[in-house]
Enzyme design. Structure first.
Site, PDB file in Angstrom:
ATOM      1  N   CYS A   1      -2.105   8.755   2.784  1.00 41.34           N
ATOM      2  CA  CYS A   1      -1.737   8.416   1.400  1.00 41.34           C
ATOM      3  C   CYS A   1      -3.028   8.829   0.763  1.00 41.34           C
ATOM      4  CB  CYS A   1      -1.325   6.990   1.371  1.00 41.34           C
ATOM      5  SG  CYS A   1      -2.792   5.907   2.174  1.00 41.34           S
TER       6      CYS A   1
ATOM      7  N   GLU B   1       0.920  -1.210  -0.171  1.00 39.31           N
ATOM      8  CA  GLU B   1      -0.123   0.108  -0.069  1.00 39.31           C
ATOM      9  C   GLU B   1       0.901   1.208  -0.121  1.00 39.31           C
ATOM     10  OE1 GLU B   1      -1.848   2.946   0.487  1.00 39.31           O
ATOM     11  OE2 GLU B   1      -2.487   2.359   2.561  1.00 39.31           O
TER      12      GLU B   1
HETATM   13  C1  UN1 Z   1      -3.285   5.963   4.821  1.00 36.87           C
HETATM   14  O1  UN1 Z   1      -3.147   7.315   4.944  1.00 36.87           O
HETATM   15  O2  UN1 Z   1      -2.313   5.320   5.015  1.00 36.87           O
HETATM   16  O3  UN1 Z   1      -8.995   6.716   3.627  1.00 36.87           O
HETATM   17  C2  UN1 Z   1      -4.515   5.525   5.269  1.00 36.87           C
HETATM   18  C3  UN1 Z   1      -8.298   7.354   4.648  1.00 36.87           C
HETATM   19  C4  UN1 Z   1      -8.257   6.420   5.917  1.00 36.87           C
HETATM   20  C5  UN1 Z   1      -7.013   5.728   5.659  1.00 36.87           C
HETATM   21  C6  UN1 Z   1      -5.789   6.324   5.471  1.00 36.87           C
HETATM   22  N1  UN1 Z   1      -9.375   5.772   6.157  1.00 36.87           N
HETATM   23  O4  UN1 Z   1      -8.064   8.367   4.594  1.00 36.87           O
END
Ligand code: UN1
Length: 508
Positions: free
Chosen positions: A299, A265
């Site tokens: 992310c 990821e």
């Molecule tokens: C991440 O930034 O690694 O969708 C995860 C989202 C959160 C998870 C982010 N539920 O922004």
């Protein structure tokens, strides 16, 4: 001297000024000391003692020793343990969220949301522990049965990033546990105190219920050594990694080199398209949350904003207004919407990124400055730039938003797809034809394809992850569990004859 005593909630989590950073049924750690730093003021909060190479091996042995009993525990019983972990997290949600704000830097309500994601995935996994299933398929042979059996992989390695130092462990561990695996967690070294606190909560549930704590082992190392040991260790059936594309590439080449499995990821470069017929109120609110939330360090954060030319000035004006009211400061203080960046090196990424943006023709229209006070504070920034400037194709993990104008929706969809990353995307429109095009083969090429919803804030029920340089893995809900298990295809002959498939006659 540390600032430990200024934060009473740390004691509620069983933390101390000096903590051990290894858990494998027993607590240990005789390696390097990691300093836990508060990004709001640069002060040291506490210390964590990392593990040595020998302790890594001891941990693997403890996990191997715990493996068989756990694999043979019925899945719904494993689900019950995961349910109890969810309950334990519910009881500690406030102190744990405060710790996340303190050490990672995200604001308290977002930190609470992060713990909530872990709780939610525990509920999801508990239900799943009674529903993970294989198929029964029609056999072409009389008196034969064709079915699928799913079994645990054995050892799973979980490597998580600083930005979701609690929830991402949950997405992996809750599912992996009900699947019957034992796991080793390595959190980011800059969020070591959170790693220790979360491990304490899980360990207590396992130990109280008579299970070997090594089922959920944790290791903290000060450098890259532990991570390297993990990815090179063929005893892991799966390495799940959340982090940069650069490190993901290295993990992919090592692990796939011995045909190990990965869930990757990695980086995102997420876009929102505001179409001509969009609800502007919704779009602006979503953009502010997606670009500024978690100080641009999700992310799933919004990086690229494509606005139809007819709405461009309106949307930009409203964004400018919203950005000017956003309160930047201590993430533990009520009303703050933007906390500090996590590290000094992120501040450098921000300032150097802006220099490069300007060189490539970008024009700052909001923000653009480091805030000159203690801590890693910067102004959330909007930049006008051409969609094909090279920097737009890279991920800067800071609150810089690129704004771009388009005439034709097809172009905006193509621009959404023209970057190497493929995590999240969203289209704001009220036109059903545009919606279905966006979801279809020539629409968004991302793993998350939203409509009238921000790029971030995904729910745990769906599979989470992305395509291309985002790595292709899926975590959390839906059928992500399948990646944590091995599938056997089983043909059973319950007749007294031996017909061969494909009608072959092979009588010797
Ligand atoms: C991440 O930034 O690694 O969708 C995860 C989202 C959160 C998870 C982010 N539920 O922004």
């Amino acid at each position: 001297m540390t600032s430990f005593n200024e934060y009473p909630f740390l004691k509620e989590l069983g933390l101390q000024e000096e903590n051990l950073g290894l858990y494998n049924g027993k607590w240990g750690g005789s390696g390097d000391i990691v300093k836990c730093v508060n990004p709001s003021n640069g002060k040291v909060i506490a210390h964590v003692k990392g593990a040595t190479t020998a302790e890594y091996e001891e941990t693997i042995q403890a996990m191997l020793a715990a493996k068989t009993k756990w694999q043979l525990t019925p899945a719904p019983k494993r689900g019950e343990i995961v349910r109890l972990i969810g309950e334990a997290l519910r009881a500690k949600i406030t102190p744990l969220a405060k710790l996340i704000s303190l050490e990672m830097g995200k604001i308290f309500i977002e930190a609470k949301g992060e713990v909530q994601e872990f709780i939610d995935i525990c509920d999801f996994a508990t239900g799943l522990s009674r529903t993970i299933n294989g198929q029964v398929l029609p056999s072409e042979r009389p008196g034969h049965m064709l079915l699928e059996c799913w079994n645990p992989l054995g050892l799973v390695g979980i490597i998580t990033a600083f930005n979701f130092p609690c929830a991402v462990l949950g997405w992996n561990a809750a599912i992996s546990m009900i699947c019957g695996n034992v796991q080793l967690w390595k959190g980011a070294s800059t969020t070591s105190l959170i790693t220790v606190a979360v491990t304490k909560i899980i360990a207590e549930v396992l130990e109280k219920n008579g299970f070997d704590g090594a089922i959920c082992s944790t290791i903290i190392g000060s450098g890259r050594t532990v991570g390297e040991q993990m990815i090179q260790d063929k005893r892991f059936g799966l390495i799940s990694f959340t982090g940069s594309t650069e490190i993901g590439k290295r993990i992919s080449s090592v692990v796939h080199g011995y045909f190990g499995r990965t869930i990757l990821e990695l980086g995102g470069n997420n876009a929102i398209i505001v179409a001509e017929d969009a609800n502007v109120d919704l779009a602006v609110r979503a953009c502010v949350f997606a670009a500024v939330g978690t100080t641009g360090q999700r992310c799933t954060s919004l990086r690229r904003l494509f606005i139809h030319e007819s709405l461009y000035d309106t949307v930009i004006e409203r964004l400018k207004k919203a950005y000017s009211t956003v309160k930047i400061g201590d993430p533990l203080v009520d009303g703050t919407l933007v906390g500090p960046l996590h590290t000094q090196s992120a501040v450098k990424e921000y300032t150097e990124g802006l220099e490069e943006i300007k060189k490539q023709g970008g024009k700052v229209i909001v923000g653009g400055k480091k805030i000159e006070k203690e801590g890693n504070f910067v102004e959330p920034t909007i930049v006008e730039i051409n969609h094909d400037a090279p920097i737009v194709k890279t991920e800067l993990f800071v609150p810089i938003l690129y704004a771009m104008k388009f005439k034709c929706l097809d172009d905006a969809m193509a621009w959404n797809n023209e970057v190497p990353q493929g995590l999240s995307s969203s289209l704001f429109t009220n036109n059903q034809m545009s919606i279905f095009k966006w979801l279809g083969p020539t629409g968004s090429d991302c793993g998350i394809v939203n409509v009238n919803v921000a790029t971030n804030g995904a729910e745990i029920g769906g599979a989470f992850g992305g395509e291309k340089e985002t790595g292709g893995g899926r975590e959390s809900g839906s059928d992500s569990w399948k990646q944590y298990m091995r599938r056997s295809t089983c043909t059973i002959n319950y007749s007294t004859s031996m017909p061969l498939s494909q009608g072959i006659n092979f009588d010797a």
